[in-house]
Write a protein that holds these residues in place. Structure first.
Motif, PDB file in Angstrom:
ATOM      1  N   GLY A 128       0.749  -1.227   0.070  1.00 31.26           N
ATOM      2  CA  GLY A 128      -0.067  -0.032  -0.068  1.00 31.26           C
ATOM      3  C   GLY A 128       0.751   1.189  -0.025  1.00 31.26           C
ATOM      4  N   CYS A 129       1.788   1.243  -0.751  1.00 28.84           N
ATOM      5  CA  CYS A 129       2.882   2.047  -0.725  1.00 28.84           C
ATOM      6  C   CYS A 129       2.435   3.882  -1.063  1.00 28.84           C
ATOM      7  CB  CYS A 129       4.084   1.772  -1.749  1.00 28.84           C
ATOM      8  SG  CYS A 129       5.564   2.803  -1.620  1.00 28.84           S
ATOM      9  N   LEU A 236       9.452  -6.312  -4.207  1.00 29.64           N
ATOM     10  CA  LEU A 236       8.279  -6.975  -4.050  1.00 29.64           C
ATOM     11  C   LEU A 236       7.149  -5.739  -3.828  1.00 29.64           C
ATOM     12  CD1 LEU A 236       6.079  -9.156  -4.247  1.00 29.64           C
ATOM     13  CD2 LEU A 236       6.226  -9.685  -1.881  1.00 29.64           C
ATOM     14  N   PHE A 237       6.114  -5.267  -4.585  1.00 31.21           N
ATOM     15  CA  PHE A 237       4.966  -4.544  -4.367  1.00 31.21           C
ATOM     16  C   PHE A 237       3.810  -5.493  -3.983  1.00 31.21           C
ATOM     17  CE2 PHE A 237       7.411  -1.534  -6.948  1.00 31.21           C
ATOM     18  CZ  PHE A 237       7.117  -0.255  -6.466  1.00 31.21           C
ATOM     19  N   VAL A 238       3.185  -5.280  -2.926  1.00 33.97           N
ATOM     20  CA  VAL A 238       1.970  -6.061  -2.447  1.00 33.97           C
ATOM     21  C   VAL A 238       0.792  -5.001  -2.261  1.00 33.97           C
ATOM     22  CG1 VAL A 238       0.852  -7.689  -0.864  1.00 33.97           C
ATOM     23  CG2 VAL A 238       3.163  -7.995  -1.496  1.00 33.97           C
ATOM     24  N   HIS A 239      -0.140  -5.288  -3.101  1.00 31.35           N
ATOM     25  CA  HIS A 239      -1.266  -4.081  -3.100  1.00 31.35           C
ATOM     26  C   HIS A 239      -2.779  -4.603  -3.283  1.00 31.35           C
ATOM     27  CE1 HIS A 239      -1.466   0.428  -3.191  1.00 31.35           C
ATOM     28  NE2 HIS A 239      -2.518   0.231  -3.951  1.00 31.35           N
ATOM     29  N   GLY A 240      -3.640  -4.245  -2.448  1.00 29.01           N
ATOM     30  CA  GLY A 240      -5.021  -4.339  -2.656  1.00 29.01           C
ATOM     31  C   GLY A 240      -5.600  -3.992  -3.629  1.00 29.01           C
ATOM     32  N   ASP A 241      -6.245  -4.546  -4.488  1.00 31.43           N
ATOM     33  CA  ASP A 241      -6.783  -3.782  -5.895  1.00 31.43           C
ATOM     34  C   ASP A 241      -7.993  -3.331  -5.532  1.00 31.43           C
ATOM     35  OD1 ASP A 241      -8.851  -5.998  -5.047  1.00 31.43           O
ATOM     36  OD2 ASP A 241      -8.822  -6.946  -7.001  1.00 31.43           O
ATOM     37  N   HIS A 242      -8.664  -3.212  -4.366  1.00 38.45           N
ATOM     38  CA  HIS A 242      -9.532  -2.129  -3.978  1.00 38.45           C
ATOM     39  C   HIS A 242      -9.165  -1.097  -2.744  1.00 38.45           C
ATOM     40  CE1 HIS A 242     -12.055  -4.969  -5.593  1.00 38.45           C
ATOM     41  NE2 HIS A 242     -13.248  -4.251  -5.532  1.00 38.45           N
ATOM     42  N   ALA A 249      -3.311   1.049 -10.276  1.00 34.51           N
ATOM     43  CA  ALA A 249      -2.748   1.391 -11.492  1.00 34.51           C
ATOM     44  C   ALA A 249      -1.644   2.242 -11.324  1.00 34.51           C
ATOM     45  CB  ALA A 249      -3.619   2.354 -12.249  1.00 34.51           C
ATOM     46  N   ARG A 250      -1.487   3.195 -10.093  1.00 35.13           N
ATOM     47  CA  ARG A 250      -0.303   3.693  -9.929  1.00 35.13           C
ATOM     48  C   ARG A 250       0.959   2.734  -9.323  1.00 35.13           C
ATOM     49  NH1 ARG A 250       0.514   9.032 -11.145  1.00 35.13           N
ATOM     50  NH2 ARG A 250      -1.479  10.221 -11.133  1.00 35.13           N
ATOM     51  N   ILE A 251       0.440   1.883  -8.780  1.00 34.67           N
ATOM     52  CA  ILE A 251       1.475   0.847  -8.265  1.00 34.67           C
ATOM     53  C   ILE A 251       1.996  -0.022  -9.648  1.00 34.67           C
ATOM     54  CG2 ILE A 251       1.877  -0.964  -6.903  1.00 34.67           C
ATOM     55  CD1 ILE A 251       1.611   1.797  -5.310  1.00 34.67           C
ATOM     56  N   ARG A 252       1.084  -0.492 -10.539  1.00 37.39           N
ATOM     57  CA  ARG A 252       1.717  -1.017 -11.811  1.00 37.39           C
ATOM     58  C   ARG A 252       2.486  -0.405 -12.392  1.00 37.39           C
ATOM     59  NH1 ARG A 252      -1.483  -5.518 -12.479  1.00 37.39           N
ATOM     60  NH2 ARG A 252      -3.909  -5.347 -11.860  1.00 37.39           N
ATOM     61  N   CYS A 253       2.637   1.094 -12.457  1.00 35.61           N
ATOM     62  CA  CYS A 253       3.228   1.894 -13.226  1.00 35.61           C
ATOM     63  C   CYS A 253       4.715   1.837 -12.436  1.00 35.61           C
ATOM     64  CB  CYS A 253       2.688   3.107 -13.288  1.00 35.61           C
ATOM     65  SG  CYS A 253       1.406   3.583 -14.633  1.00 35.61           S
ATOM     66  N   ALA A 254       4.588   2.024 -11.340  1.00 34.26           N
ATOM     67  CA  ALA A 254       5.695   1.871 -10.386  1.00 34.26           C
ATOM     68  C   ALA A 254       6.659   0.738 -10.498  1.00 34.26           C
ATOM     69  CB  ALA A 254       5.587   2.196  -9.003  1.00 34.26           C
ATOM     70  N   ALA A 255       5.917  -0.533 -10.540  1.00 30.96           N
ATOM     71  CA  ALA A 255       6.598  -1.795 -10.586  1.00 30.96           C
ATOM     72  C   ALA A 255       7.145  -1.784 -12.091  1.00 30.96           C
ATOM     73  CB  ALA A 255       5.664  -2.906 -10.416  1.00 30.96           C
ATOM     74  N   LEU A 264       2.123  -8.035  -6.657  1.00 29.45           N
ATOM     75  CA  LEU A 264       1.238  -9.140  -6.233  1.00 29.45           C
ATOM     76  C   LEU A 264      -0.089  -8.337  -6.183  1.00 29.45           C
ATOM     77  CD1 LEU A 264       0.210 -11.859  -5.410  1.00 29.45           C
ATOM     78  CD2 LEU A 264       0.815 -11.212  -3.187  1.00 29.45           C
ATOM     79  N   PRO A 265      -0.770  -8.273  -6.960  1.00 32.06           N
ATOM     80  CA  PRO A 265      -2.232  -7.579  -6.451  1.00 32.06           C
ATOM     81  C   PRO A 265      -3.201  -8.566  -5.625  1.00 32.06           C
ATOM     82  CG  PRO A 265      -1.854  -7.982  -9.065  1.00 32.06           C
ATOM     83  CD  PRO A 265      -1.156  -8.645  -8.426  1.00 32.06           C
ATOM     84  N   VAL A 266      -3.681  -7.931  -4.720  1.00 31.88           N
ATOM     85  CA  VAL A 266      -4.481  -8.890  -3.778  1.00 31.88           C
ATOM     86  C   VAL A 266      -5.878  -8.706  -3.864  1.00 31.88           C
ATOM     87  CG1 VAL A 266      -4.604  -9.414  -1.476  1.00 31.88           C
ATOM     88  CG2 VAL A 266      -2.433  -8.627  -2.142  1.00 31.88           C
ATOM     89  N   PRO A 267      -6.660  -9.747  -4.457  1.00 27.08           N
ATOM     90  CA  PRO A 267      -7.890  -9.441  -4.779  1.00 27.08           C
ATOM     91  C   PRO A 267      -8.964  -8.941  -3.519  1.00 27.08           C
ATOM     92  CG  PRO A 267      -7.453 -11.895  -5.040  1.00 27.08           C
ATOM     93  CD  PRO A 267      -6.182 -10.974  -4.532  1.00 27.08           C
ATOM     94  N   ASP A 268      -9.830  -8.233  -3.860  1.00 27.60           N
ATOM     95  CA  ASP A 268     -10.696  -7.603  -2.883  1.00 27.60           C
ATOM     96  C   ASP A 268     -10.170  -7.341  -1.696  1.00 27.60           C
ATOM     97  OD1 ASP A 268     -13.368  -6.977  -2.636  1.00 27.60           O
ATOM     98  OD2 ASP A 268     -13.626  -8.868  -1.448  1.00 27.60           O
TER      99      ASP A 268
END
Length: 301
Positions: A128-129, A236-242, A249-255, A264-268
């Protein structure tokens, strides 16, 4: 597994720190940095610390100055000073071979540490960076949302609203639904612990000071996005998709900008992702640590 608590002296700050020790130390030492608001090392890492220690890692999790059991620092709580404190803390406890991880504010501090001391940490984990957006919100109304928050901070209204919210159990229960979406993880014990931290500590007050420094009228003072290509530490980025605070989307760009990063997107899941879905987050952290420990020890340039 019960952690040990130690008092660590750094420049202008006395830091209360939790440590989980493994029966046999077979992996990297892990330094974990909690988030802002009514947070602490115990609140964020009480489940993660024992799990990592059981896998052979010594885990160190400080209460940042003014949070948890750490008194306020002699210095103002700015992002730059918090980043420097991370390095000072690592020096004070003698860390020379470690992996660093952080949640939210702690994630932004981790990014700052990687940039300030390149190659010092063997690896990084960002949950959740913070520090990857130009302002508080994206989208059509993002500018208005940001400016409104700026006004609320400057008038003191946001501080007053936060104090009322932190004293109201019903409001806290509603607010945590966004941070921890999994109802089985959003236990009465967790709600009690957050309320107790808000009532007894100075975390929300010092976090307000940090917000006051960070939130300028049209942008955030700290945005590491343009510097990410300089970070060659396996991350490793770990981020809740909600996560409603930091869009994934910001974390995807950062990675994508970092040479050795995975996501790693964490669902829900929401912002407090390790509390929300420890069943996904802890195994991902352990797998990342194994990859780091199995890799050559030569640091990236």
């Amino acid at each position: 597994m019960e952690p040990r608590r130690a008092l660590v002296t750094t420049a202008g700050a006395e830091i209360s720190s939790l440590e989980w020790w493994p029966t046999e130390e077979t992996g990297s030492t892990v330094l974990l940095l909690h988030g802002g608001g009514a947070d602490s090392a115990e609140l964020s890492w009480a489940e993660v610390g024992p799990a990592l220690a059981a896998a052979g890692h010594r885990v160190i999790a400080p209460d940042h100055p003014g949070f948890g059991r750490s008194p306020r620092a002699e210095w103002p709580l700015t992002q730059e000073r918090l980043v420097r404190y991370v390095g000072e803390f690592a020096d004070a406890v003698g860390l020379t071979d470690y992996v660093i991880g952080g949640l939210s504010l702690g994630g932004g501090m981790t990014l700052g540490h990687l940039l300030e001391r390149p190659g010092r940490a063997r690896g990084a984990m960002l949950l959740g960076c913070y520090g990857l957006m130009p302002r508080l919100a994206d989208g059509f109304l993002g500018g208005l949302t940001h400016f409104t928050t700026f006004l609320l901070l400057r008038t003191g209204a946001l501080s007053a609203m936060t104090r009322r919210y932190m004293r109201n159990r019903t409001a806290m229960e509603r607010g945590l639904q966004d941070l921890v979406r999994n109802p089985t993880a959003r236990t009465p014990e967790l709600i009690d612990a957050v309320l107790a931290e808000a009532a007894s500590g100075t975390g929300t007050a010092v976090f307000g000071e940090w917000q006051h420094d960070q939130v300028l009228w049209n942008r955030l003072r700290t945005d590491y996005a343009d510097q990410l290509a300089l970070i060659r530490t396996p991350t490793l980025f770990v981020h809740g998709d909600h996560d409603s605070g930091v869009p994934i989307a910001r974390i995807r760009c950062a990675a994508e900008r970092m040479p050795h990063a995975t996501l790693l997107p964490v669902p829900d899941a929401g912002h407090w992702v390790q509390r929300d879905r420890p069943d996904m987050v802890v195994p991902a952290m352990l797998a990342h640590l194994r990859r780091i420990d199995d890799a050559p020890t030569t640091r990236p340039e």
